[in-house]
Design a protein around this motif. Structure first.
Motif, mmCIF file in Angstrom:
data_model
loop_
_atom_site.group_PDB
_atom_site.id
_atom_site.type_symbol
_atom_site.label_atom_id
_atom_site.label_comp_id
_atom_site.label_asym_id
_atom_site.label_seq_id
_atom_site.Cartn_x
_atom_site.Cartn_y
_atom_site.Cartn_z
ATOM 1 N N VAL A 299 -7.469 -1.653 2.286
ATOM 2 C CA VAL A 299 -6.661 -1.021 1.251
ATOM 3 C C VAL A 299 -5.664 -2.043 0.724
ATOM 4 O O VAL A 299 -4.831 -2.542 1.471
ATOM 5 N N TYR B 140 -2.461 5.302 -3.952
ATOM 6 C CA TYR B 140 -3.712 6.014 -3.743
ATOM 7 C C TYR B 140 -3.396 7.508 -3.828
ATOM 8 O O TYR B 140 -2.532 7.994 -3.122
ATOM 9 N N THR C 218 0.841 -1.200 0.000
ATOM 10 C CA THR C 218 0.000 0.000 0.000
ATOM 11 C C THR C 218 0.877 1.250 0.000
ATOM 12 O O THR C 218 1.848 1.335 0.751
ATOM 13 N N TYR D 31 -10.970 7.532 -0.112
ATOM 14 C CA TYR D 31 -11.247 6.151 -0.494
ATOM 15 C C TYR D 31 -12.019 5.470 0.627
ATOM 16 O O TYR D 31 -11.783 5.736 1.800
ATOM 17 N N CYS E 251 -4.234 11.899 1.631
ATOM 18 C CA CYS E 251 -5.203 10.854 1.306
ATOM 19 C C CYS E 251 -6.048 10.553 2.553
ATOM 20 O O CYS E 251 -5.573 10.668 3.678
ATOM 21 N N LEU F 198 0.017 5.315 0.284
ATOM 22 C CA LEU F 198 -0.963 6.394 0.436
ATOM 23 C C LEU F 198 -0.256 7.731 0.246
ATOM 24 O O LEU F 198 0.621 8.092 1.023
ATOM 25 N N TYR G 46 -12.076 4.759 -4.892
ATOM 26 C CA TYR G 46 -12.096 6.218 -4.922
ATOM 27 C C TYR G 46 -13.535 6.724 -4.791
ATOM 28 O O TYR G 46 -14.429 6.265 -5.493
#
Length: 143
Positions: A106, A111, A92, A117, A98, A94, A124
């Motif tokens: 996630v 992202y 992940t 999110y 975010c 971010l 999204y």
């Protein structure tokens, strides 16, 4: 573990391999989170990780006949807010500002900056409308 000035990890948090964690300034990891840092965790400045959130950097390959183990880092940039009971899986990333809605999962991937999110898996929803970056200041209930 490297942890910046003003950052806090609250009670009941479980940490695996703390030497593979880097936390910037003024970031808060709330009560009863789980930080599995086998693959490495980088948390930048002014990040808020809400209660009961899991950061998992290791797993197994479900397609492997020998159930091979793998690790991938989790990277969280400045001013990210992760809601309560979220799960962040290996790989992940971010980006700045975010927002992850409570209860979301996630999965691996990037992202976007200022993105909101939510869901399982997290999708999204819309832009997070911030005007610049903020500085967190955590004040405990009791001193």
């Amino acid at each position: 573990m490297k942890i910046g000035k003003g950052s806090r990890i609250l009670m009941g948090t479980v940490i695996i391999k703390p030497w593979k964690i880097k936390i910037g300034k003024n970031s808060i990891i709330n009560e009863r989170c789980h930080l599995d840092a086998r693959g490495g965790i980088i948390i930048h400045d002014n990040v808020s990780i809400s209660v009961y959130t899991l950061l998992i950097t290791g797993s197994h390959n479900a397609q492997s006949p020998s159930f091979d183990f793998f690790e991938m880092p989790i990277h969280i940039e400045n001013n990210v807010w992760i809601g309560a009971r979220c799960i962040l899986l290996p790989g992940t990333y971010l980006k700045t500002s975010c927002l992850i809605g409570a209860g979301s999962t996630v999965k691996k991937g990037e992202y976007q900056i200022d993105g909101f999110y939510s869901g399982v898996p997290a999708e999204y929803i819309r832009q997070r409308d911030l005007t610049g970056l903020y500085q967190q200041c955590w004040n405990p209930w009791f001193r």
